[in-house]
Structures are given as structure tokens and as C-alpha cells.
Scaffold this motif. Structure first.
Motif, PDB file in Angstrom:
ATOM      1  N   ARG A 182      45.445 -39.723  31.476  1.00  0.00           N
ATOM      2  CA  ARG A 182      43.828 -40.616  31.859  1.00  0.00           C
ATOM      3  C   ARG A 182      44.556 -42.284  32.156  1.00  0.00           C
ATOM      4  O   ARG A 182      43.652 -42.949  32.434  1.00  0.00           O
ATOM      5  N   LYS A 183      45.824 -42.575  31.449  1.00  0.00           N
ATOM      6  CA  LYS A 183      45.940 -44.178  31.774  1.00  0.00           C
ATOM      7  C   LYS A 183      46.865 -44.273  32.774  1.00  0.00           C
ATOM      8  O   LYS A 183      47.976 -43.738  33.282  1.00  0.00           O
ATOM      9  N   PRO A 184      45.868 -45.345  33.829  1.00  0.00           N
ATOM     10  CA  PRO A 184      47.034 -45.510  35.377  1.00  0.00           C
ATOM     11  C   PRO A 184      48.175 -45.951  35.049  1.00  0.00           C
ATOM     12  O   PRO A 184      49.166 -45.555  35.784  1.00  0.00           O
ATOM     13  N   ASP A 185      48.280 -46.980  34.477  1.00  0.00           N
ATOM     14  CA  ASP A 185      49.427 -47.548  34.212  1.00  0.00           C
ATOM     15  C   ASP A 185      50.677 -46.624  33.668  1.00  0.00           C
ATOM     16  O   ASP A 185      51.706 -46.572  34.251  1.00  0.00           O
ATOM     17  N   GLN A 186      50.270 -45.708  32.720  1.00  0.00           N
ATOM     18  CA  GLN A 186      51.188 -44.722  32.087  1.00  0.00           C
ATOM     19  C   GLN A 186      51.670 -43.583  33.231  1.00  0.00           C
ATOM     20  O   GLN A 186      52.813 -43.232  33.279  1.00  0.00           O
ATOM     21  N   PHE A 187      50.492 -43.370  34.416  1.00  0.00           N
ATOM     22  CA  PHE A 187      50.752 -42.656  35.244  1.00  0.00           C
ATOM     23  C   PHE A 187      51.985 -42.881  36.150  1.00  0.00           C
ATOM     24  O   PHE A 187      52.630 -42.073  36.631  1.00  0.00           O
ATOM     25  N   GLU A 188      51.744 -44.232  36.293  1.00  0.00           N
ATOM     26  CA  GLU A 188      53.046 -44.770  37.231  1.00  0.00           C
ATOM     27  C   GLU A 188      54.400 -44.650  36.679  1.00  0.00           C
ATOM     28  O   GLU A 188      55.139 -44.556  37.662  1.00  0.00           O
ATOM     29  N   LYS A 189      54.477 -44.774  35.463  1.00  0.00           N
ATOM     30  CA  LYS A 189      55.904 -44.868  34.844  1.00  0.00           C
ATOM     31  C   LYS A 189      56.390 -43.341  34.890  1.00  0.00           C
ATOM     32  O   LYS A 189      57.729 -43.291  34.997  1.00  0.00           O
ATOM     33  N   ASP A 190      55.513 -42.364  34.842  1.00  0.00           N
ATOM     34  CA  ASP A 190      55.967 -41.011  34.740  1.00  0.00           C
ATOM     35  C   ASP A 190      55.088 -39.940  35.892  1.00  0.00           C
ATOM     36  O   ASP A 190      54.639 -39.041  35.445  1.00  0.00           O
ATOM     37  N   PRO A 191      55.248 -40.433  36.994  1.00  0.00           N
ATOM     38  CA  PRO A 191      54.261 -39.771  37.946  1.00  0.00           C
ATOM     39  C   PRO A 191      54.459 -38.322  38.024  1.00  0.00           C
ATOM     40  O   PRO A 191      53.496 -37.506  38.361  1.00  0.00           O
ATOM     41  N   LYS A 192      55.518 -37.785  37.944  1.00  0.00           N
ATOM     42  CA  LYS A 192      55.852 -36.408  38.298  1.00  0.00           C
ATOM     43  C   LYS A 192      55.270 -35.527  37.139  1.00  0.00           C
ATOM     44  O   LYS A 192      54.784 -34.383  37.205  1.00  0.00           O
ATOM     45  N   ARG A 193      55.588 -36.184  35.833  1.00  0.00           N
ATOM     46  CA  ARG A 193      55.053 -35.344  34.738  1.00  0.00           C
ATOM     47  C   ARG A 193      53.462 -35.503  34.776  1.00  0.00           C
ATOM     48  O   ARG A 193      52.879 -34.422  34.519  1.00  0.00           O
ATOM     49  N   MET A 245      51.310 -36.167  37.236  1.00  0.00           N
ATOM     50  CA  MET A 245      50.855 -35.327  38.441  1.00  0.00           C
ATOM     51  C   MET A 245      50.861 -33.795  38.003  1.00  0.00           C
ATOM     52  O   MET A 245      49.843 -33.089  38.435  1.00  0.00           O
ATOM     53  N   PHE A 246      51.893 -33.168  37.376  1.00  0.00           N
ATOM     54  CA  PHE A 246      51.831 -31.853  36.811  1.00  0.00           C
ATOM     55  C   PHE A 246      50.835 -31.450  35.754  1.00  0.00           C
ATOM     56  O   PHE A 246      50.026 -30.583  36.176  1.00  0.00           O
ATOM     57  N   LEU A 247      50.819 -32.581  34.720  1.00  0.00           N
ATOM     58  CA  LEU A 247      49.649 -32.063  34.077  1.00  0.00           C
ATOM     59  C   LEU A 247      48.049 -32.257  34.494  1.00  0.00           C
ATOM     60  O   LEU A 247      47.471 -31.387  34.153  1.00  0.00           O
ATOM     61  N   ASN A 248      47.961 -33.117  35.416  1.00  0.00           N
ATOM     62  CA  ASN A 248      46.749 -33.544  35.809  1.00  0.00           C
ATOM     63  C   ASN A 248      46.308 -32.525  37.021  1.00  0.00           C
ATOM     64  O   ASN A 248      44.893 -31.901  37.324  1.00  0.00           O
ATOM     65  N   VAL A 249      47.282 -31.698  37.893  1.00  0.00           N
ATOM     66  CA  VAL A 249      46.988 -31.109  39.018  1.00  0.00           C
ATOM     67  C   VAL A 249      47.458 -29.671  38.755  1.00  0.00           C
ATOM     68  O   VAL A 249      46.695 -28.694  38.862  1.00  0.00           O
ATOM     69  N   GLU A 250      48.740 -29.171  38.484  1.00  0.00           N
ATOM     70  CA  GLU A 250      49.080 -28.068  38.224  1.00  0.00           C
ATOM     71  C   GLU A 250      48.518 -27.317  37.105  1.00  0.00           C
ATOM     72  O   GLU A 250      48.167 -26.204  37.161  1.00  0.00           O
TER      73      GLU A 250
END
Length: 307
Positions: free
Chosen positions: A76-87, A89-94
């Protein structure tokens, strides 16, 4: 032949700020509740589960045989998302894709918790049929999670919510309560944005919406409980205004809190200036009207243990 009298709900992210409230609301109503958690799966009703392991996750779901899945788990944290986008994105989408597809196959009512960050904040307030235009990777992931949910089944529900707050185990568990830590640390000057408008929404109220959606769809068998819905608090604040409010509630100094009003945001991760959600559809189409918690009163209660 066994007859399941009480209905069963499975909640992902059940150890989180929202998930705990959703769990408690269904338990209070007498539902059978199973919560999935990972790092904090140390309480009753919680099963340790790595949602990125689809074989493990699907086995648990088939064993539990829930009537409803409320999918709260996400990065849920946009800043954390940018640090590890692959992981992230997998958690949020896949992960969402897997849960939504399994729910469709097993005839499980699926509720995805989404975000106001699917919008760019340029034309508020946003109705459910407004066209998303996310500004950052987090918002894009939530929009993609919506698309895979809708593709899996038009009978699933997507519930978009804004900035959430509620009872926390630590102040940094939530982006509203963490402001208290900054305010109490008077030795360090800190800038707080006074441009971007937020609509803090109590997690207990969101839990009530999830519960009522489930009751209508499962117990009342209302087929129209499907598609996208919005739910949001009505009071608006910038981060700076929330900080001043918290300081006032607890009689704390604010000399070290600097008002930040940039013409162009200097944030490394862009956020919408005002992604206000129009929440009237819940009431007009489903009759769901929540007497929302007062922000000041509830925030004080949530922060008092950390004074």
C-alpha cells in the motif's frame, strides 16, 4: 451430509490495520472467519500463508470453502512500491488475479479493496465509472488489479477507498498515525504537504461496508451487488492540516512542522492533488448508509496509547 449453517469469510491481509477490523466485524456477526497473514500470523483465526505461493494459497481456500473472500492484502505504500516494483506488482496484480480467478471457479463472492490512487486527481469528485489515470506505479498496480478482477468475473466487487486510518500496533503502521511520531520529535524540522487533499476514512467503517456487501450478496442473494463501489470519509485535510489537528488534540508544539506548498511537487513519487471519491452509489443502489466515525474523536482514541 454436513450442513454449513453459518456463512464463512476468508480475509487476506488479516493482520493489517484494515484486515483486523474486517475480521472483527464478521466475527461479531457470527460468521465463520479465517484470516490469512504472513509476518504476523500469531493470533486466533489467523493462518500463515504466503499469497505469492498459489499452490499453498489455493489449497487453504479449497479447504476453508469460504462464501466470501475480502482481499485486503497489498503493498500500500507508494514509496515502498517504487523501491521494489517487481515484487510489489506481483503482490498487487498477480496475487489478485489468482484469487479472483479461483473465486470465480469456486463460486466465491470476491471483494477487492482498491484505491483512490487509480485517479490522477485533476477532476474530482470521481464516480465509479470515471476513467482511471494513475500517476505512479502503485496506482497503476491497483488499476491493473481491478482489471484482472473484472476479467475473472463481472460478479466480483471492487471497493475503492482513500487514505485509511485506525487502531495501530505501531505508529508507523499507518500513514496518518505516523504523523504523531513526527510531531512528537520536536528536535527535527519536517516539511508537510499543504496542497494534496486527503479524505481520511476509518477502517472500522470500511469493514462495515464489506460486511454489508457480503450480507446482501450471500444471505439476501442480491445479484446487483457486483461491480465497482466507492466509499470515503467526507472531511478533507492536507497532511499539514492533519498534523496541526493532532498537535492540537494532544497539546503539542508545532514550531518544527513546516508548511510545504510547492507549485510543482518535489516528491519522487507523484500523488494526486485531490482524488475525492463520490460514494453515493452505495446508498442509492444498495441502501448502504454508514454512520461514519468522527475523524477527530476516533483519531484521538487511536493515538492515546502512544502519548
Amino acid at each position: 451430509m454436513s450442513l454449513k449453517i453459518n456463512k464463512t469469510v476468508l480475509i487476506t491481509g488479516a493482520s493489517g490495520v484494515l484486515g483486523r477490523q474486517v475480521t472483527n466485524r464478521f466475527l461479531d456477526a457470527g460468521w465463520n472467519v479465517t484470516g490469512l497473514a504472513y509476518s504476523r500470523a500469531n493470533k486466533t483465526h489467523l493462518i500463515r500463508c504466503d499469497l505469492t505461493n498459489f499452490e499453498e494459497t489455493n489449497k487453504i481456500i479449497r479447504d476453508v470453502q469460504p462464501d466470501v473472500i475480502v482481499h485486503c492484502a497489498a503493498e500500500r505504500k507508494p514509496d515502498q512500491f517504487e523501491k521494489d516494483p517487481k515484487r510489489s506488482m506481483f503482490l498487487n496484480v498477480e496475487v489478485t488475479r489468482n484469487l479472483a480467478e479461483l473465486s470465480a471457479k469456486e463460486n466465491i463472492f470476491f471483494i477487492l479493496i482498491s484505491s483512490d490512487y487509480v485517479f490522477d486527481g485533476k477532476n474530482p469528485p470521481y464516480k465509479e465509472d470515471a476513467t482511471p489515470n494513475p500517476l505512479q506505479a502503485y496506482g497503476k498496480s491497483k488499476y491493473e488489479s481491478e482489471l484482472v478482477t473484472q476479467k475473472a468475473s463481472k460478479d466480483h466487487v471492487i471497493l475503492r477507498v482513500p487514505l485509511l486510518y485506525g487502531e495501530v500496533e505501531t505508529l508507523d503502521e499507518n500513514s496518518v498515525t505516523i504523523l504523531f511520531k513526527n510531531i512528537k520529535n520536536t528536535a527535527t524540522r519536517v516539511k508537510m504537504d499543504d496542497v494534496q487533499t486527503r479524505y481520511p476514512t476509518y477502517v472500522g467503517d470500511v469493514a462495515e461496508v464489506c460486511f454489508q456487501l457480503s450480507e446482501q450478496r450471500i444471505k439476501q442473494k442480491r445479484a446487483e451487488v457486483r461491480g465497482i463501489f466507492h466509499f470515503s470519509g467526507s472531511k478533507k485535510y492536507t497532511k499539514f492540516q492533519m498534523a496541526l489537528l493532532i498537535a492540537t488534540l494532544f497539546h503539542l508544539p508545532v514550531d518544527h512542522i513546516e508548511r510545504d506548498q510547492p507549485i510543482v511537487s518535489g516528491e519522487s513519487v507523484p500523488r494526486p492533488d485531490n482524488a475525492a471519491l463520490d460514494s453515493t452509489k452505495l446508498a442509492t443502489e444498495l441502501g448502504i448508509q454508514i454512520e461514519q466515525a468522527d475523524f477527530e474523536t476516533t483519531l484521538r482514541r487511536c493515538l492515546e496509547p502512544f502519548v
